[in-house]
Design an enzyme around this catalytic site. Structure first.
Site, short mmCIF file in Angstrom:
data_model
loop_
_atom_site.label_atom_id
_atom_site.label_comp_id
_atom_site.label_asym_id
_atom_site.label_seq_id
_atom_site.Cartn_x
_atom_site.Cartn_y
_atom_site.Cartn_z
N GLU A 274 0.87 -1.18 0.00
CA GLU A 274 0.00 0.00 0.00
C GLU A 274 0.91 1.22 0.00
OE1 GLU A 274 -3.11 0.09 2.97
OE2 GLU A 274 -3.48 -2.03 2.74
N HIS A 292 -8.49 -0.09 1.19
CA HIS A 292 -8.32 0.01 2.65
C HIS A 292 -9.34 0.99 3.27
CE1 HIS A 292 -5.17 -0.33 6.12
NE2 HIS A 292 -6.41 -0.24 6.58
N1 LIG Z 1 -9.38 -2.78 6.85
C1 LIG Z 1 -9.48 -1.86 7.78
O1 LIG Z 1 -9.74 -0.68 7.52
C2 LIG Z 1 -9.28 -2.23 9.20
C3 LIG Z 1 -8.45 -3.28 9.52
N2 LIG Z 1 -8.26 -3.64 10.81
C4 LIG Z 1 -7.37 -4.77 11.08
O2 LIG Z 1 -8.11 -5.77 11.75
C5 LIG Z 1 -7.30 -6.29 12.79
C6 LIG Z 1 -8.16 -6.96 13.84
O3 LIG Z 1 -8.88 -6.00 14.56
P1 LIG Z 1 -9.71 -6.39 15.88
O4 LIG Z 1 -10.61 -7.53 15.61
O5 LIG Z 1 -10.29 -5.16 16.42
O6 LIG Z 1 -8.52 -6.89 16.81
P2 LIG Z 1 -8.63 -7.85 18.09
O7 LIG Z 1 -7.34 -7.67 18.82
O8 LIG Z 1 -9.91 -7.62 18.80
O9 LIG Z 1 -8.67 -9.32 17.45
C7 LIG Z 1 -7.60 -9.95 16.84
C8 LIG Z 1 -7.67 -11.42 17.19
O10 LIG Z 1 -6.71 -12.12 16.41
C9 LIG Z 1 -6.15 -13.15 17.23
N3 LIG Z 1 -4.87 -13.53 16.63
C10 LIG Z 1 -3.74 -12.81 16.52
N4 LIG Z 1 -2.80 -13.50 15.84
C11 LIG Z 1 -3.37 -14.70 15.52
C12 LIG Z 1 -2.91 -15.85 14.85
N5 LIG Z 1 -1.68 -15.89 14.32
N6 LIG Z 1 -3.74 -16.90 14.72
C13 LIG Z 1 -4.99 -16.87 15.25
N7 LIG Z 1 -5.49 -15.80 15.89
C14 LIG Z 1 -4.68 -14.73 16.03
C15 LIG Z 1 -6.04 -12.52 18.61
O11 LIG Z 1 -5.98 -13.50 19.62
C16 LIG Z 1 -7.34 -11.70 18.67
O12 LIG Z 1 -8.40 -12.40 19.26
C17 LIG Z 1 -6.50 -5.07 13.27
O13 LIG Z 1 -5.33 -5.43 13.95
C18 LIG Z 1 -6.21 -4.36 11.98
O14 LIG Z 1 -5.00 -4.83 11.44
C19 LIG Z 1 -8.89 -2.97 11.82
C20 LIG Z 1 -9.73 -1.93 11.57
C21 LIG Z 1 -9.95 -1.44 10.23
O1 LIG Z 2 -7.94 0.73 12.08
C1 LIG Z 2 -7.21 0.04 11.35
O2 LIG Z 2 -6.43 -0.85 11.77
C2 LIG Z 2 -7.24 0.26 9.91
O3 LIG Z 2 -6.64 -0.49 9.16
C3 LIG Z 2 -7.93 1.43 9.37
O4 LIG Z 2 -6.97 2.20 8.71
P1 LIG Z 2 -7.29 3.70 8.28
O5 LIG Z 2 -7.54 4.45 9.55
O6 LIG Z 2 -8.51 3.64 7.43
O7 LIG Z 2 -6.08 4.17 7.56
#
Ligand SMILES: NC(=O)C1=CN([C@@H]2O[C@H](COP(=O)(O)OP(=O)(O)OC[C@H]3O[C@@H](n4cnc5c(N)ncnc54)[C@H](O)[C@@H]3O)[C@@H](O)[C@H]2O)C=CC1
Ligand SMILES: O=C(O)C(=O)COP(=O)(O)O
Length: 317
Positions: A274, A292
């Site tokens: 990205e 994203h």
């Molecule tokens: N596309 C976007 O705009 C967004 C992307 N994200 C991504 O989503 C991810 C997850 O967010 P949340 O659910 O809020 O986080 P969270 O911390 O609530 O959940 C992540 C889960 O993954 C598990 N985990 C970590 N490594 C693992 C592995 N190798 N195998 C199995 N389980 C594993 C953890 O135990 C945890 O339960 C963020 O870290 C971020 O990278 C978050 C928000 C927006």
């Molecule tokens: O909250 C996250 O982890 C995201 O990936 C969202 O990213 P952004 O704030 O949209 O650049």
């Protein structure tokens, strides 16, 4: 009163709250090379970012005025959190505010995938009734989500929000998570009734082998969690959605799996490179794309703005 720089944008809800408390908010994008200079010149104490601004050791060392780094969103992989904390800089994020938005985007990609919308949107503008008839033929073998199995990898906030929508659509849910072994997902209805689903974690291999679709919800990983070997374990004709982080899923292996027809489709919101995803990914007719934007709904960004502002106010006042 302290100065604040929102370098990747901040919802008006957050700006209003901060300004009401007397903070000066600079809601502007400063290029990486000029960022340290700008922070020092404007005596910025709180730097608010999303995923675009990289906050590394050098920036932290170059900006002694910084007291807070606020991440509007979840992933902290663009911030050297350990180093910032060693310099007594508070680092915080807004962990819950965007879960629903990301989960809904998963289904936007899934529904695109099973009904070929991403591809028909690309091809329908080509003119002619024979073209229309041909496309109708090509896209007439869609499938329903109802009754299918969704495998969720990473069962934290977003994984569980995704499970809730899947269950509401009549899907079966499998999950794997290296911490959460069991979780109860409650579906609440408008008439006040609710139903609890108790789900138990399974091995990654078992989830991959038994799911019609797989959705990834882990944080950034040191190495690919889903590479060639893992994709080979997935059911023939299945689909995968990645809204977690580029680098969780091996894109080269993914394209191979799609080109060989082992996988039917992929939905990608995040990319290994990205902001310049590989052309092979961008042009693949079996990939539904979004740039994203998982957390980028009006509602999520307003919640994020308010939460960031409240945390800054609490810490700086
Ligand atoms: N596309 C976007 O705009 C967004 C992307 N994200 C991504 O989503 C991810 C997850 O967010 P949340 O659910 O809020 O986080 P969270 O911390 O609530 O959940 C992540 C889960 O993954 C598990 N985990 C970590 N490594 C693992 C592995 N190798 N195998 C199995 N389980 C594993 C953890 O135990 C945890 O339960 C963020 O870290 C971020 O990278 C978050 C928000 C927006
Ligand atoms: O909250 C996250 O982890 C995201 O990936 C969202 O990213 P952004 O704030 O949209 O650049």
């Amino acid at each position: 009163m302290a100065n604040i720089l929102a370098n990747d944008g901040l919802a008006q809800s957050g700006i209003d709250l901060l300004e009401k408390e007397g903070f000066e908010v600079k809601n502007t994008r400063v290029a990486e090379e000029q960022l340290a200079n700008y922070i020092n010149k404007n005596k910025i104490e709180a730097l608010l970012v999303r995923s675009a601004t990289k906050v590394d050791k050098k920036l932290i060392d170059d900006c002694p005025s910084l007291k807070l780094i606020g991440r509007g969103g979840v992933g902290l992989d663009n911030i050297d959190v350990k180093y910032a904390k060693s310099k007594d800089i508070h680092v915080f994020n807004t962990p819950e505010a965007s879960s629903e938005s990301v989960a809904e985007l998963v289904f936007a990609h899934l529904l695109n995938g099973v009904r070929f919308l991403h591809d028909s949107n690309r091809n329908m503008p080509l003119e002619g009734d024979s073209q229309f008839k041909q496309l109708k033929k090509s896209y007439s073998a869609g499938v329903e989500l109802r009754g299918k199995v969704l495998g969720i990898v990473g069962f934290g906030r977003i994984g569980q929000a995704t499970a809730k929508i899947a269950l509401a659509l009549g899907m079966e849910v499998l999950f794997t998570d290296h911490h959460t072994k069991e979780a109860t997902i409650t579906l609440s209805y408008f008439d006040g009734q609710s139903v609890d689903f108790v789900l138990k974690s399974k091995d990654l291999k078992e989830v991959l082998a038994n799911s019609d679709f797989v959705s990834l919800h882990v944080p950034s990983q040191e190495k690919y969690l889903i590479g060639k070997k893992e994709l080979a374990l997935m059911k023939p004709g299945s689909g995968i959605v990645n809204t977690s982080r580029g680098g969780v899923l091996d894109e080269v292996a993914l394209v191979e799996a799609l080109d060989s027809d082992h996988l039917a489709f992929a939905g990608l919101d995040v990319f290994e490179s990205e902001p310049n995803p590989e052309i092979k990914i961008l042009m693949n007719p079996k990939i539904s794309l979004s740039p994203h934007v998982g957390g980028s709904t009006i509602e999520a960004q307003q919640r994020i703005g308010i939460e960031l502002a409240q945390k800054v106010i609490k810490l700086l006042k």
